[in-house]
Enzyme design. Structure first.
Site, PDB file in Angstrom:
ATOM      1  N   GLU A 156      -8.270   5.141  -4.578  1.00  0.00           N
ATOM      2  CA  GLU A 156      -8.840   5.738  -3.371  1.00  0.00           C
ATOM      3  C   GLU A 156      -9.158   7.198  -3.634  1.00  0.00           C
ATOM      4  O   GLU A 156      -8.393   7.892  -4.308  1.00  0.00           O
ATOM      5  CB  GLU A 156      -7.838   5.731  -2.205  1.00  0.00           C
ATOM      6  CG  GLU A 156      -7.471   4.394  -1.638  1.00  0.00           C
ATOM      7  CD  GLU A 156      -6.500   4.545  -0.448  1.00  0.00           C
ATOM      8  OE1 GLU A 156      -6.440   5.623   0.182  1.00  0.00           O
ATOM      9  OE2 GLU A 156      -5.788   3.566  -0.171  1.00  0.00           O
ATOM     10  N   CYS A 175      14.970   4.360   4.271  1.00  0.00           N
ATOM     11  CA  CYS A 175      15.642   3.750   5.413  1.00  0.00           C
ATOM     12  C   CYS A 175      17.150   3.964   5.264  1.00  0.00           C
ATOM     13  O   CYS A 175      17.677   3.969   4.152  1.00  0.00           O
ATOM     14  CB  CYS A 175      15.319   2.259   5.451  1.00  0.00           C
ATOM     15  SG  CYS A 175      16.099   1.390   6.832  1.00  0.00           S
ATOM     16  N   TYR A 193     -12.158   9.471  12.119  1.00  0.00           N
ATOM     17  CA  TYR A 193     -12.951  10.584  11.586  1.00  0.00           C
ATOM     18  C   TYR A 193     -12.785  10.745  10.078  1.00  0.00           C
ATOM     19  O   TYR A 193     -13.273  11.717   9.497  1.00  0.00           O
ATOM     20  CB  TYR A 193     -12.588  11.888  12.297  1.00  0.00           C
ATOM     21  CG  TYR A 193     -12.996  11.884  13.757  1.00  0.00           C
ATOM     22  CD1 TYR A 193     -14.276  11.490  14.137  1.00  0.00           C
ATOM     23  CD2 TYR A 193     -12.095  12.259  14.742  1.00  0.00           C
ATOM     24  CE1 TYR A 193     -14.649  11.466  15.478  1.00  0.00           C
ATOM     25  CE2 TYR A 193     -12.462  12.248  16.086  1.00  0.00           C
ATOM     26  CZ  TYR A 193     -13.735  11.843  16.437  1.00  0.00           C
ATOM     27  OH  TYR A 193     -14.096  11.822  17.756  1.00  0.00           O
ATOM     28  N   HIS A 194     -12.055   9.814   9.451  1.00  0.00           N
ATOM     29  CA  HIS A 194     -11.920   9.896   7.995  1.00  0.00           C
ATOM     30  C   HIS A 194     -13.276   9.588   7.357  1.00  0.00           C
ATOM     31  O   HIS A 194     -13.989   8.688   7.791  1.00  0.00           O
ATOM     32  CB  HIS A 194     -10.882   8.875   7.518  1.00  0.00           C
ATOM     33  CG  HIS A 194     -10.418   9.107   6.110  1.00  0.00           C
ATOM     34  ND1 HIS A 194     -11.194   8.802   5.011  1.00  0.00           N
ATOM     35  CD2 HIS A 194      -9.267   9.624   5.627  1.00  0.00           C
ATOM     36  CE1 HIS A 194     -10.521   9.139   3.914  1.00  0.00           C
ATOM     37  NE2 HIS A 194      -9.357   9.634   4.263  1.00  0.00           N
ATOM     38  N   ASN A 219       0.846  -1.191   0.000  1.00  0.00           N
ATOM     39  CA  ASN A 219       0.000   0.000   0.000  1.00  0.00           C
ATOM     40  C   ASN A 219       0.883   1.243   0.000  1.00  0.00           C
ATOM     41  O   ASN A 219       1.781   1.361   0.840  1.00  0.00           O
ATOM     42  CB  ASN A 219      -0.873   0.025   1.270  1.00  0.00           C
ATOM     43  CG  ASN A 219      -1.912   1.135   1.242  1.00  0.00           C
ATOM     44  OD1 ASN A 219      -2.831   1.090   0.433  1.00  0.00           O
ATOM     45  ND2 ASN A 219      -1.757   2.126   2.088  1.00  0.00           N
ATOM     46  N   GLU A 220       0.649   2.115  -0.934  1.00  0.00           N
ATOM     47  CA  GLU A 220       1.347   3.409  -0.951  1.00  0.00           C
ATOM     48  C   GLU A 220       2.815   3.288  -0.554  1.00  0.00           C
ATOM     49  O   GLU A 220       3.265   3.889   0.436  1.00  0.00           O
ATOM     50  CB  GLU A 220       0.629   4.416  -0.051  1.00  0.00           C
ATOM     51  CG  GLU A 220      -0.759   4.751  -0.551  1.00  0.00           C
ATOM     52  CD  GLU A 220      -1.387   5.951   0.153  1.00  0.00           C
ATOM     53  OE1 GLU A 220      -0.990   6.252   1.290  1.00  0.00           O
ATOM     54  OE2 GLU A 220      -2.276   6.577  -0.441  1.00  0.00           O
TER      55      GLU A 220
HETATM   56  C1  GLA Z   1      -4.092   6.481   2.170  1.00  0.00           C
HETATM   57  C2  GLA Z   1      -4.053   5.026   2.564  1.00  0.00           C
HETATM   58  C3  GLA Z   1      -5.277   4.559   3.246  1.00  0.00           C
HETATM   59  C4  GLA Z   1      -5.801   5.599   4.202  1.00  0.00           C
HETATM   60  C5  GLA Z   1      -6.055   6.865   3.458  1.00  0.00           C
HETATM   61  C6  GLA Z   1      -6.639   7.950   4.315  1.00  0.00           C
HETATM   62  O1  GLA Z   1      -4.393   6.739   0.885  1.00  0.00           O
HETATM   63  O2  GLA Z   1      -3.743   4.186   1.475  1.00  0.00           O
HETATM   64  O3  GLA Z   1      -4.956   3.378   3.936  1.00  0.00           O
HETATM   65  O4  GLA Z   1      -4.872   5.803   5.207  1.00  0.00           O
HETATM   66  O5  GLA Z   1      -4.842   7.336   2.958  1.00  0.00           O
HETATM   67  O6  GLA Z   1      -6.761   9.141   3.601  1.00  0.00           O
HETATM   68 ZN    ZN Z   2      17.096  -0.374   5.886  1.00  0.00          ZN
END
Ligand code: GLA
Ligand code: ZN
Length: 672
Positions: free
Chosen positions: A308, A155, A358-359, A149-150
């Site tokens: 998203e 590091c 609260y999202h 994810n994202e």
């Molecule tokens: C990102 C993440 C999600 C969530 C949203 C909230 O895009 O991928 O898991 O945290 O932000 O805005």
């Molecule tokens: Zn590392």
């Protein structure tokens, strides 16, 4: 590969039912049906659930989630869940926790915290991904794989330092080559052993944070290394998925204009691109549009997924305003207009606790279907059903390209001098905005892209010029096209070494100019620029241009360089090379870009309606769709430029007839 084949735009989003009791799931699905939700992104943060201990896997809940989705006729975008570590893993293998810029080894907490070079992380993340692939490859609900994810973050641990040294050896082969590339004769930095090389951070080359480095070559290579190290994590998961599932398309959710990762290096490895759109507050509509077009450009113009967006509000900002009535619909159709073949939310039901409670969510804590947000989501669901597959697979027939280059972004913003005030995105956005508001479709492309489809190539702040790009830009102009570049372009090679030539280096012949000096000034110093028909204001950097064949189009109005060119045009072959030597204000950029577009007949039919965005997509069967999006809170009164039918209402409008767009309204005109 392209996005998964579906009969209509997949509609839904992140769904984390492991966070609430099973009884609520019935209600979830009842509400999904009411809202036209057909796609659920599942398992993004469920690693500690599916693998509660190193030797224990438990797929009971995930089985239920997927089986239930299938039973309800919904499809699943299944995540591997490797972005948030289970606590046992971080405890047992402390190496998986990142070491930050200040050299501090972190302990368990948050998410997106894994070290990309950690063998334990690699082994365990691929193991869980393999189990998931083995188990669900043939599941009837499976539509796409969503790895991690994202991806992001950096590091600086010892494992990463070693991996960086290996990466450098692969790239340079010899220390002589590296010393030459990094200009290490400066400040006595000549390396005699690979082990002497340190990752650039607060303990080594940096002061005042990540953008202030003594050695740009080192810092740039660490950005590239980090991009590749995280990509390595993605590829390792993809490989184990492919061992069990040869067909289901694989993606990971990007973040649009995200500086830390060069998504162009990732693009060939994704089956389709997807991204999460959370535009900055008060960003003009061209800001998310630029990010959409950048994401579409990753796969050569193929459609992407909007993975998203919030249905209403974010939670992560200090102040989190609501999307006003109609704004969600408009943002969604804008994404579709720019090439999105899916419209997904974060998230379907609100978390009860922790930092995102609260999202905004399609379903709030009270579980109601009579809220404004739910109604807007459901109305949009109905419209997307109506639209069916009309937009799927459609391409953008752009004749204008904008070069977007992470290396130039990095090199510009980690440079000491000429000015820390020049921000790459702001300048690129100003040119993109000018072209888009003039009604031109724009492909946002990497430096390496084929330029032959384009009449106009905009290459603002092209700080770094690599490979044969200068030749290919010359070829655009030679055959009659127009190329535009700006201040701080053509300055450095792929290692951030200044060209040993007049500025703008390899771009000089095309642009017909020479620049010896540049004056950078604080934000409040304004230089008037006379553009002939009108004048505008310029700021930040004023390059002093000596024409070497080019003719002035605009001139500075003040200071010792008053009367010298600020904007030039050079005839080159059948075409032109334009140079803008300073940061013109938006009206100035608009004027320059409109003159160029007009030369190629690329001004759109609604270019004089500032609030109306237009975008074209051509469906695989050749149907031409013109999206008109009214970003103003009042109606837009247009005159139809062609006879067309609105796909959303079925209404026909004849050429020359009035065409009124509702406040924040969208029409999708089928023109042939
Ligand atoms: C990102 C993440 C999600 C969530 C949203 C909230 O895009 O991928 O898991 O945290 O932000 O805005
Ligand atoms: Zn590392």
């Amino acid at each position: 590969m392209t996005p998964p084949r579906t009969p209509k735009v997949p509609y839904g989003g992140d769904y984390n039912p492991e966070q609430w009791p099973h009884e609520v799931w019935d209600e979830d699905h009842r509400l999904f049906t009411r809202a036209g939700i057909d796609t659920l992104t599942v398992g993004v943060f469920s690693w500690s659930l599916t693998q509660p201990a190193e030797d224990t896997y438990d797929f009971t809940i995930l089985d239920r989630v997927l089986d239930r989705a299938a039973a309800e006729g919904r499809q699943v975008c299944l995540a591997t869940g490797t972005a948030a570590l289970p606590p046992w893993l971080a405890k047992k293998y402390p190496e998986v926790n990142r070491t930050d810029f200040e050299g501090r080894r972190h302990r368990y907490g948050q998410r997106h915290t894994f070290c990309p070079s950690s063998p334990a992380y690699r082994r365990l993340s691929t193991a869980v991904a393999a189990r998931l692939a083995e188990r669900y490859a043939d599941h009837p609900a499976l539509l796409a794989w969503h790895i991690n994810n994202e991806y992001g973050g950096t590091c600086y641990c010892e494992l990463c330092a070693d991996a960086f040294r290996r990466w450098l050896r692969d790239r340079y082969a010899t220390l002589d080559a590296l010393n030459d590339a990094w200009c290490t004769a400066f400040w006595s930095h000549r390396y005699t052993d690979w082990d002497e090389i340190e990752p650039p951070n607060a303990l080594t080359e940096h002061w005042r944070g990540p953008d202030h480095t003594a050695f740009q070559g080192n810092t740039l290579d660490y950005f590239r290394f980090t991009t590749d190290a995280l990509l390595g994590c993605f590829l390792a998961e993809k490989e184990v998925i492919r061992a069990h599932d040869q067909d289901t398309p694989v993606t990971t959710n990007f973040m649009g204009m995200f500086r830390p990762l060069d998504y162009h290096r990732w693009a060939p490895h994704l089956d389709f691109a997807s991204w999460d759109s959370y535009p900055p507050l008060d960003a003009p509509p061209t800001w998310p549009a630029l990010a959409h077009d950048l994401m579409r450009g990753l796969k050569d113009g193929a459609p992407f997924w909007l993975m998203e967006q919030t249905p209403s509000t974010t939670a992560c900002r200090d102040v989190n305003p609501l999307r006003r009535p109609g704004e969600l619909r408009l943002a969604t159709f804008q994404a579709v207009a720019h090439g999105a073949d899916a419209a997904l939310y974060f998230q379907m039901r609100a978390s009860r606790g922790a930092c995102e409670k609260y999202h905004g969510a399609v379903i709030g804590h009270a579980g109601r279907d009579d809220t404004r947000v739910f109604r807007e989501v459901a109305d949009l669901g109905r419209e997307l059903e109506l639209l069916g597959g009309a937009t799927l697979g459609a391409r953008t027939p752009a004749r204008t390209a904008l070069v977007f280059d992470w290396d130039s972004w990095w090199a510009l913003e980690i440079s000491d001098g000429p000015s820390r005030l020049v921000r790459y995105q702001d300048t690129v956005h100003a040119y993109y905005r000018a072209a888009r508001e003039a009604g031109a479709d724009v492909d946002v492309i990497p430096q390496t892209a084929d330029l032959t489809p384009y009449d106009v190539v905009l290459a603002p702040v092209l700080h770094m010029v690599k490979g044969d790009l200068a030749d290919r830009l010359e070829a655009v102009a030679a055959r009659g096209g127009t190329v535009l570049s700006t201040f701080l372009s053509g300055r450095v090679d792929a290692h951030d070494r200044a060209f040993l030539a007049d500025v703008p280096g390899p771009l000089a012949p095309l642009l017909g100019i020479r620049v010896d000096e540049w004056d950078s000034r604080p934000q409040d110093v304004v230089q008037p620029v006379d553009l002939g028909e009108s004048s505008c204001a310029a700021r930040l950097v004023f390059e002093i241009v000596q024409p070497r064949g080019a003719e002035p189009v605009g001139t500075y109005g003040a200071d010792f360089y008053a009367g010298t060119p600020a904007v030039t045009r050079n005839r080159f072959g059948e075409g032109e090379g334009w140079y803008v030597a300073t940061a013109l204000d938006q009206p100035g950029v608009d004027q320059v870009v409109r003159r160029i577009l007009a030369r190629h007949d690329l001004l759109g039919p609604y270019a004089d309606h500032p609030s109306v965005e237009s975008a074209t997509r051509v469906a695989p069967d050749g149907t031409r769709l013109l999206f008109l999006l009214n970003h103003a809170p009042e109606p837009a009164r247009l005159t139809a430029h062609a006879t067309a039918t609105d796909l959303l209402t079925g209404k026909r409008v004849d050429q020359g007839e009035p065409l009124t767009l509702d406040p924040l309204g969208t029409v999708i005109l089928r023109t042939q």
